[in-house]
Design an enzyme around this catalytic site. Structure first.
Site, PDB file in Angstrom:
ATOM      1  N   ASP A  81       0.835  -1.195   0.000  1.00 24.31           N
ATOM      2  CA  ASP A  81       0.000   0.000   0.000  1.00 24.31           C
ATOM      3  C   ASP A  81       0.874   1.251   0.000  1.00 24.31           C
ATOM      4  O   ASP A  81       1.843   1.356   0.757  1.00 24.31           O
ATOM      5  CB  ASP A  81      -0.899  -0.018   1.246  1.00 24.31           C
ATOM      6  CG  ASP A  81      -1.954   1.066   1.222  1.00 24.31           C
ATOM      7  OD1 ASP A  81      -2.417   1.427   0.131  1.00 24.31           O
ATOM      8  OD2 ASP A  81      -2.334   1.538   2.315  1.00 24.31           O
ATOM      9  N   HIS A  82       0.547   2.210  -0.862  1.00 25.92           N
ATOM     10  CA  HIS A  82       1.209   3.519  -0.910  1.00 25.92           C
ATOM     11  C   HIS A  82       2.731   3.431  -1.022  1.00 25.92           C
ATOM     12  O   HIS A  82       3.467   4.030  -0.232  1.00 25.92           O
ATOM     13  CB  HIS A  82       0.820   4.351   0.309  1.00 25.92           C
ATOM     14  CG  HIS A  82      -0.551   4.930   0.226  1.00 25.92           C
ATOM     15  ND1 HIS A  82      -0.893   5.929  -0.654  1.00 25.92           N
ATOM     16  CD2 HIS A  82      -1.684   4.610   0.897  1.00 25.92           C
ATOM     17  CE1 HIS A  82      -2.179   6.226  -0.517  1.00 25.92           C
ATOM     18  NE2 HIS A  82      -2.686   5.433   0.410  1.00 25.92           N
ATOM     19  N   LYS A 183     -11.991  12.295   9.311  1.00 30.64           N
ATOM     20  CA  LYS A 183     -12.613  12.273   7.988  1.00 30.64           C
ATOM     21  C   LYS A 183     -13.911  13.080   8.000  1.00 30.64           C
ATOM     22  O   LYS A 183     -14.616  13.142   8.991  1.00 30.64           O
ATOM     23  CB  LYS A 183     -12.951  10.830   7.569  1.00 30.64           C
ATOM     24  CG  LYS A 183     -11.784   9.855   7.719  1.00 30.64           C
ATOM     25  CD  LYS A 183     -12.272   8.450   7.450  1.00 30.64           C
ATOM     26  CE  LYS A 183     -11.213   7.427   7.797  1.00 30.64           C
ATOM     27  NZ  LYS A 183     -10.078   7.456   6.901  1.00 30.64           N
ATOM     28  N   HIS A 210      -9.851   4.341  -0.900  1.00 29.57           N
ATOM     29  CA  HIS A 210      -8.965   4.542   0.243  1.00 29.57           C
ATOM     30  C   HIS A 210      -9.719   5.295   1.330  1.00 29.57           C
ATOM     31  O   HIS A 210     -10.725   5.958   1.069  1.00 29.57           O
ATOM     32  CB  HIS A 210      -7.736   5.340  -0.181  1.00 29.57           C
ATOM     33  CG  HIS A 210      -6.745   4.533  -0.958  1.00 29.57           C
ATOM     34  ND1 HIS A 210      -5.392   4.799  -0.941  1.00 29.57           N
ATOM     35  CD2 HIS A 210      -6.895   3.459  -1.770  1.00 29.57           C
ATOM     36  CE1 HIS A 210      -4.762   3.932  -1.713  1.00 29.57           C
ATOM     37  NE2 HIS A 210      -5.657   3.114  -2.227  1.00 29.57           N
ATOM     38  N   GLY A 211      -9.233   5.188   2.561  1.00 31.52           N
ATOM     39  CA  GLY A 211      -9.904   5.889   3.651  1.00 31.52           C
ATOM     40  C   GLY A 211     -11.271   5.330   3.942  1.00 31.52           C
ATOM     41  O   GLY A 211     -12.232   6.076   4.173  1.00 31.52           O
ATOM     42  N   SER A 213     -12.368   3.536   6.512  1.00 34.30           N
ATOM     43  CA  SER A 213     -12.734   3.264   7.910  1.00 34.30           C
ATOM     44  C   SER A 213     -13.963   4.065   8.334  1.00 34.30           C
ATOM     45  O   SER A 213     -14.244   5.141   7.792  1.00 34.30           O
ATOM     46  CB  SER A 213     -11.570   3.606   8.849  1.00 34.30           C
ATOM     47  OG  SER A 213     -10.539   2.638   8.752  1.00 34.30           O
ATOM     48  N   ARG A 260      -6.647   0.770  14.337  1.00 32.87           N
ATOM     49  CA  ARG A 260      -5.756   1.516  15.239  1.00 32.87           C
ATOM     50  C   ARG A 260      -6.543   2.076  16.421  1.00 32.87           C
ATOM     51  O   ARG A 260      -6.080   2.049  17.568  1.00 32.87           O
ATOM     52  CB  ARG A 260      -5.078   2.652  14.480  1.00 32.87           C
ATOM     53  CG  ARG A 260      -4.186   2.172  13.345  1.00 32.87           C
ATOM     54  CD  ARG A 260      -3.543   3.338  12.640  1.00 32.87           C
ATOM     55  NE  ARG A 260      -2.713   2.875  11.533  1.00 32.87           N
ATOM     56  CZ  ARG A 260      -1.835   3.629  10.893  1.00 32.87           C
ATOM     57  NH1 ARG A 260      -1.679   4.888  11.252  1.00 32.87           N
ATOM     58  NH2 ARG A 260      -1.119   3.142   9.906  1.00 32.87           N
TER      59      ARG A 260
END
Length: 323
Positions: A81-82, A183, A210-211, A213, A260
């Site tokens: 990833d990335h 976000k 992406h993003g 969550s 996390r």
């Protein structure tokens, strides 16, 4: 069982989503594989350059291989990833990744095309898929830090040309999500009119979100209740938005922040309630159980639960046909 993301995307397009989960530790890997096997749901293990620096690529690959032996019916693929070119080439040459992402989204269109094509050329030699990104997501995560004013939505008018010129296998788009825990502070959410237009121009082509969550407000509150100082007033991608995005060609949904926050909440609560304890095994086991439960719910949400059997049958049929 290792499966190419190409198989995942062919099977899930428009029907369900593949959870692509960033991992850093043994506890996360065990929780993920245990949930994947129990739900009979396909998933992708994502390793970022930061994770590879933290735990070393060899250690991470060994832990993934060990987790797959512990849970042999888990269907998964490993994704970088990335990464930049150096990260991507190292992952490709290791022969332990089924796909890599080249993140050149911050460059101009022509430079992004050139850098992506460079990685695609190397990846195709090893039958490794390449995820590219067009458009810039805001947010803070790992070593990514993009201010909201520097972000930009993906332009639907550019996507077909980009895919054709680069030869990439999937495309991450910027349609309103962001990296990290903060976000949608402005409440805008996913811009479905942009996503719909992208799908029209790339019909059948796998889109990556992406993003992805949720950033559960209750998790933030519980973290802060036990000494955390996370900012309030932000939210992630809602359940309805995630499910709706699948209909518009979103096949792969990246998840990092939620796990996390889960780690922070479980450990803060544990040591606040058990201040006399210091053994990492006890909260670690609790985190694995919470992680498994979280992923089981996520597989249900993405409608991936039980879909592993479809993929397993497809792969077995391929083996029979080859014979």
């Amino acid at each position: 069982m290792i499966v190419s993301p190409r198989v995942f995307f062919d099977d899930c397009y428009g029907v369900y989503g593949i959870a692509a989960v960033n991992v850093f530790t043994m506890e996360q890997l065990l929780g993920l594989f245990r949930a994947g096997e129990k739900a009979n749901a396909p998933f992708m293990v994502q390793l970022t350059p930061v994770a590879r620096d933290y735990a070393h690529p060899v250690m991470l690959s060994s832990m993934i291989a060990a987790a797959s032996k512990c849970y042999p019916r888990a269907l998964y693929s490993v994704h970088l990833d990335h990464g930049n070119e150096a990260h991507a080439f190292d992952a490709i040459d290791s022969k332990e990744y089924q796909s890599v992402m080249i993140d050149a989204s911050h460059d101009d269109f022509e430079t992004n095309v050139f850098r992506t094509k460079t990685v695609v050329s190397r990846a195709q030699e090893h039958d490794v898929m390449v995820e590219a990104e067009l458009g810039v997501l805001a947010g803070v995560e790992d070593d990514i830090s993009i201010a909201e004013e520097d972000s930009s939505y993906t332009k639907p008018s550019e996507v077909a040309k980009f895919v054709e010129e680069t030869g990439c296998d999937s495309l991450a788009v910027a349609v309103g999500t962001s990296h990290g825990a903060y976000k949608f502070s402005g409440g805008q959410g996913i811009q479905f009119h942009i996503l719909e237009e992208i799908q029209k121009r790339l019909n059948g082509f796998p889109i990556v979100l992406h993003g992805g969550s949720a950033v559960n407000v209750k998790e933030i509150e519980r973290i802060n209740q036990y000494g955390g100082q996370l900012a309030k007033g932000a939210s992630g991608v809602s359940t309805d938005e995630l499910v709706k995005s699948i209909k518009y060609g979103v096949c792969k949904i990246n998840i990092a922040t939620d796990t996390r926050l889960l780690w922070a909440r479980t450990h803060r609560e544990f040591f606040e309630n058990k201040p006399e304890l210091f053994d990492p095994i006890i909260p670690g086991r609790h985190y694995m159980e919470e992680y498994e439960s979280f992923m089981l719910n996520k597989f249900d949400l993405l409608r991936a639960t039980g879909k592993g059997e479809r993929i397993r049958n497809r792969e077995n049929n391929k083996i029979v046909l080859k014979k």
